[in-house]
Design a protein around this motif. Structure first.
Motif, PDB file in Angstrom:
ATOM      1  N   LEU A  81       0.820  -1.216   0.000  1.00 41.05           N
ATOM      2  CA  LEU A  81       0.000   0.000   0.000  1.00 41.05           C
ATOM      3  C   LEU A  81       0.849   1.259   0.000  1.00 41.05           C
ATOM      4  CD1 LEU A  81      -2.831  -0.968   2.512  1.00 41.05           C
ATOM      5  CD2 LEU A  81      -2.848  -1.043   0.024  1.00 41.05           C
ATOM      6  N   SER A  84      -2.512  -4.892  -7.692  1.00 44.70           N
ATOM      7  CA  SER A  84      -3.863  -4.778  -7.127  1.00 44.70           C
ATOM      8  C   SER A  84      -4.552  -6.137  -7.133  1.00 44.70           C
ATOM      9  CB  SER A  84      -4.694  -3.765  -7.916  1.00 44.70           C
ATOM     10  OG  SER A  84      -4.115  -2.481  -7.848  1.00 44.70           O
ATOM     11  N   ARG A  91      -3.113  -8.310  -4.421  1.00 40.23           N
ATOM     12  CA  ARG A  91      -3.600  -7.834  -3.127  1.00 40.23           C
ATOM     13  C   ARG A  91      -5.033  -8.303  -2.915  1.00 40.23           C
ATOM     14  NH1 ARG A  91      -1.348  -2.883  -3.193  1.00 40.23           N
ATOM     15  NH2 ARG A  91      -3.053  -1.964  -4.375  1.00 40.23           N
ATOM     16  N   CYS A  92      -5.828  -8.214  -3.962  1.00 39.67           N
ATOM     17  CA  CYS A  92      -7.243  -8.599  -3.901  1.00 39.67           C
ATOM     18  C   CYS A  92      -7.386 -10.089  -3.598  1.00 39.67           C
ATOM     19  CB  CYS A  92      -7.888  -8.253  -5.242  1.00 39.67           C
ATOM     20  SG  CYS A  92      -9.581  -8.775  -5.407  1.00 39.67           S
ATOM     21  N   PHE A 125     -13.385  -6.291  -7.581  1.00 43.18           N
ATOM     22  CA  PHE A 125     -12.048  -6.039  -8.134  1.00 43.18           C
ATOM     23  C   PHE A 125     -11.379  -7.319  -8.618  1.00 43.18           C
ATOM     24  CE2 PHE A 125     -13.112  -2.152  -6.494  1.00 43.18           C
ATOM     25  CZ  PHE A 125     -13.234  -2.141  -5.116  1.00 43.18           C
ATOM     26  N   ILE A 137     -10.607   1.259  -0.728  1.00 42.33           N
ATOM     27  CA  ILE A 137     -10.945   0.535  -1.962  1.00 42.33           C
ATOM     28  C   ILE A 137      -9.680   0.062  -2.668  1.00 42.33           C
ATOM     29  CG2 ILE A 137     -11.869   0.893  -4.294  1.00 42.33           C
ATOM     30  CD1 ILE A 137     -14.061   2.570  -3.080  1.00 42.33           C
ATOM     31  N   ARG A 138      -8.666   0.885  -2.659  1.00 47.44           N
ATOM     32  CA  ARG A 138      -7.370   0.483  -3.256  1.00 47.44           C
ATOM     33  C   ARG A 138      -6.778  -0.678  -2.475  1.00 47.44           C
ATOM     34  NH1 ARG A 138      -4.162   0.891  -6.723  1.00 47.44           N
ATOM     35  NH2 ARG A 138      -2.612   2.454  -6.211  1.00 47.44           N
ATOM     36  N   ALA A 139      -6.882  -0.597  -1.149  1.00 51.19           N
ATOM     37  CA  ALA A 139      -6.345  -1.683  -0.323  1.00 51.19           C
ATOM     38  C   ALA A 139      -7.093  -2.988  -0.575  1.00 51.19           C
ATOM     39  CB  ALA A 139      -6.442  -1.307   1.162  1.00 51.19           C
ATOM     40  N   LEU A 140      -8.360  -2.889  -0.929  1.00 49.03           N
ATOM     41  CA  LEU A 140      -9.153  -4.095  -1.192  1.00 49.03           C
ATOM     42  C   LEU A 140      -8.874  -4.693  -2.567  1.00 49.03           C
ATOM     43  CD1 LEU A 140     -12.651  -3.056   0.245  1.00 49.03           C
ATOM     44  CD2 LEU A 140     -10.905  -4.489   1.320  1.00 49.03           C
ATOM     45  N   GLY A 141      -8.101  -3.962  -3.378  1.00 44.97           N
ATOM     46  CA  GLY A 141      -7.721  -4.525  -4.679  1.00 44.97           C
ATOM     47  C   GLY A 141      -8.114  -3.701  -5.885  1.00 44.97           C
ATOM     48  N   ALA A 142      -8.697  -2.515  -5.675  1.00 38.29           N
ATOM     49  CA  ALA A 142      -9.040  -1.682  -6.825  1.00 38.29           C
ATOM     50  C   ALA A 142      -7.770  -1.088  -7.411  1.00 38.29           C
ATOM     51  CB  ALA A 142      -9.985  -0.556  -6.396  1.00 38.29           C
TER      52      ALA A 142
END
Lengths: 226, 397
Positions: A55, A79, A82-83, A111, B300-305
């Motif tokens: 991050l 991303s 991470r998802c 995502f 949202i970025r941390a969740l994978g966006a």
């Protein structure tokens, strides 16, 4: 699983000043571990967790996830990784206020997911049942207590069946009773799902929940396995 | 759940902010569409009026130019005369293919003997006419008989009783011309014979007699031979008849055109200011929103966006708000112009005709695109900035 190699992170404060949040940290986290990172406020714990999840970019050093250098990947690849592999639990209320509990839990699948469409809703319901919030599907975050919101966040973090859960002070905003409930939940998930957990906290009493404890101070690991 | 559904949820989550952005889009679209409808409508109206004239040149007594323009455009009755012999003098000028005289008359004001007050009437010579007669032959199969008239699109008679009273004389409405958006829509056309018949009988039948000076006409319509220089013909007419003014149909309504151009410039400036202010305001609103949602977008970025998803999500919200506001603005603009078109004609002082459905659809599309463009332009910079932000930094207090 996660391997940090001589990682440094500096934040620029102005033109000629910066602050080192993490200094020369090397840390290896193996699968199925429950690592608890303790330290005072400002010791670099959260930054270390953010570095592990990709991050924030390290000023120097490498962050490896399952043998892949995170920062050699494109934003899209990173991303996606991470998802699929990481579930993140935040210190602050992180549910999206405009989505219901159910919608918040299935959000990571937007995502990317291994689940087929028909399985998504069922999995969300199962996870909410697991965190004892099965009857709150249609509720909005504002209608839940802090403890309940954190349970939803945990369910969301597990949605894509990640290999590792990263939790940044997940109980700091909770009362003692709820804090213990959440910690029991983490322990249960670690044991039942075999999931790797890395948790950051400033509460030393919680160290006993983990399989390994690491202490940080002024950006360095001062105690525990490196 | 997808990008579209997420954007819809975010929009409904902050109604004030969404309302402000939509309102700006509404104003941009409504203003753009109203402007194009009025300007194009006015231009089309002028063109139709000139086409209706059918003449390359219209010759009127000197000093009557403004009156004839008012009569044709706004239906303000005009009465002026010149010797009938002018027709023959003009006919022999080289380069002229056909000439036809017209009489300009008007009904009385507030008189019982006239069904309509202050109606502009045009009498034509069916032997020489080349504007209305061909249309009549096509539509009715023959010309007008004594007592028969053709009306503009606003002239109507009671169903089954096609009689309109003019100076106490009952005329029969045979057909209506297509609308032009000009004063011709409120006018009536009949033959010279009918005009003289009305004049003769009005002495006993009307409150006031219709007076047509003997051996007089109001105007001469001129059709030039193909390839002729209209300016040369006009100059020749003025040499032969110094007391008349030849007006080229292409130069017709110049004063109105200038008025429209002036109004258009003013409107364009106002529109430019509105657009600029809207873009700035929307940009501010989106910047504030992006800042307010910094943590949420970091999550949202941390969740994978991806960065691209965050960028697209913000622009999707902008587009939805633009579409909502733009569509509302367009609906209001079309409704207002349609309902208040007569008031617009009177207050603006120039004619206007609604476009065909195909053209209207094109103008609506342009208005909507402008709204979409302005809102997305305003949201672009905040969207780029927030999507590129380090998620960890975004989530920090």
């Amino acid at each position: 699983m996660i391997n940090l190699i001589e990682v440094n992170k500096e934040y620029q404060l102005g033109k000629n000043s910066s602050v080192s949040a993490v200094r020369g940290v090397s840390l290896q986290i193996s699968p199925k571990e429950f690592v608890i990172i303790v330290g005072r406020s400002g010791s670099g714990k959260t930054t270390l967790l953010n570095l592990s999840a990709g991050l924030t970019r390290p000023t120097s050093g490498k962050v490896m996830l399952d043998g892949t250098d995170l920062w050699s990947l494109s934003d899209r690849q990173q991303s996606f990784l991470r998802c699929q592999k990481i579930g993140f639990i935040f210190q602050f209320p992180s549910l999206l206020p405009t989505l219901t509990v159910h919608e918040n839990v299935i959000l990571p699948t937007v995502f990317g997911t291994k689940l087929i469409t028909a399985q998504v809703s069922d999995r969300a319901k199962q996870l909410l049942q697991k965190v004892s919030l099965g009857e709150k599907l249609a509720a909005y975050p504002r209608q839940l207590s802090a403890g309940q919101q954190q349970r939803v966040v945990i369910a969301r973090a597990l949605m894509n069946q990640p290999e590792v859960l990263l939790a940044d002070e997940p109980t700091s905003n909770l009362d003692e009773k709820t804090e213990l409930e959440i910690m029991e939940l983490f322990r249960d998930l670690h044991l039942s799902l075999g999931i790797t957990v890395v948790m950051v906290t400033h509460t030393r009493q919680l160290v006993s929940y983990g399989t390994r404890a690491i202490e940080m101070s002024e950006g360095r690991i001062v105690n525990g396995n490196k | 759940m997808n990008l579209f559904q997420l954007a819809l949820k975010n929009i409904s989550g902050n109604s004030f902010r969404s309302g402000v952005v939509s309102l700006c889009a509404l104003l941009v679209a409504a203003f753009a569409l109203t402007t194009t409808l009025l300007m194009r409508g006015a231009e089309n109206s002028l063109r139709l009026a000139i086409d209706r004239l059918g003449a390359d040149i219209i010759v009127v007594p000197a000093g009557s130019e403004a009156k004839i323009e008012s009569a044709l455009l706004m239906g303000v009755p005009a009465r002026f005369w010149m010797p009938q012999d002018n027709v023959n003098k003009i006919a022999v000028i080289p380069g002229i293919e056909a000439v036809s005289p017209q009489l300009y008359l008007a009904t009385l004001t507030g008189a019982d003997c006239c069904s309509v007050s202050d109606m502009f009437m045009i009498a034509y010579d069916p032997q020489t006419d080349f504007t209305i007669q061909p249309w009549l032959n096509q539509k009715l199969g023959n010309g007008l008989r004594l007592g028969e008239v053709v009306g503009g699109s606003y002239i109507f008679a009671t169903e089954g009783v096609q009689n309109i009273k003019v100076f106490g004389y009952l005329v029969t409405l045979k057909a209506n011309l297509e609308p032009t958006g000009t004063g011709l829509d409120q006018s009536m056309f009949f033959t010279f014979n009918t005009a003289y018949d009305i004049a003769q009988k009005s002495a006993t039948q009307a409150e006031e007699a219709l007076v047509i000076p003997p051996d007089s006409i109001s105007a001469v319509l001129v059709k030039a031979a193909p390839g002729s220089d209209l300016y040369v013909i006009s100059a020749q007419i003025m040499r032969e008849l110094p007391e008349v003014t030849p007006i080229l149909s292409s130069n017709m309504f110049q004063s109105y055109r200038q008025q429209m151009t002036g109004l258009l410039k003013t409107i364009l400036v106002i529109m430019g200011i509105t657009l600029g202010l809207s873009v700035v305001l929307i940009g501010l609103v989106f910047s504030m929103a992006a800042n307010e949602r910094r943590k949420e977008l970091g999550v949202i970025r941390a969740l994978g966006a991806t960065r691209r998803f965050v960028f697209q999500s913000l622009l999707m919200e902008a587009s939805l708000l633009a579409f909502l506001g733009g569509a509302t603005g367009i609906g209001l603009a079309v409704l207002s112009v349609y309902l208040f078109r007569k008031l617009l004609i009177v207050s603006l002082g120039f004619p206007f005709i609604l476009p065909s459905p195909a053209v209207l659809l094109l103008q609506i599309s342009i208005g909507l695109l402008l709204a979409l463009f302005s809102v997305n332009l305003a949201a672009l910079f905040p969207a780029i900035k927030i999507s590129r932000q380090d998620p960890a930094v975004a989530m920090r207090e």
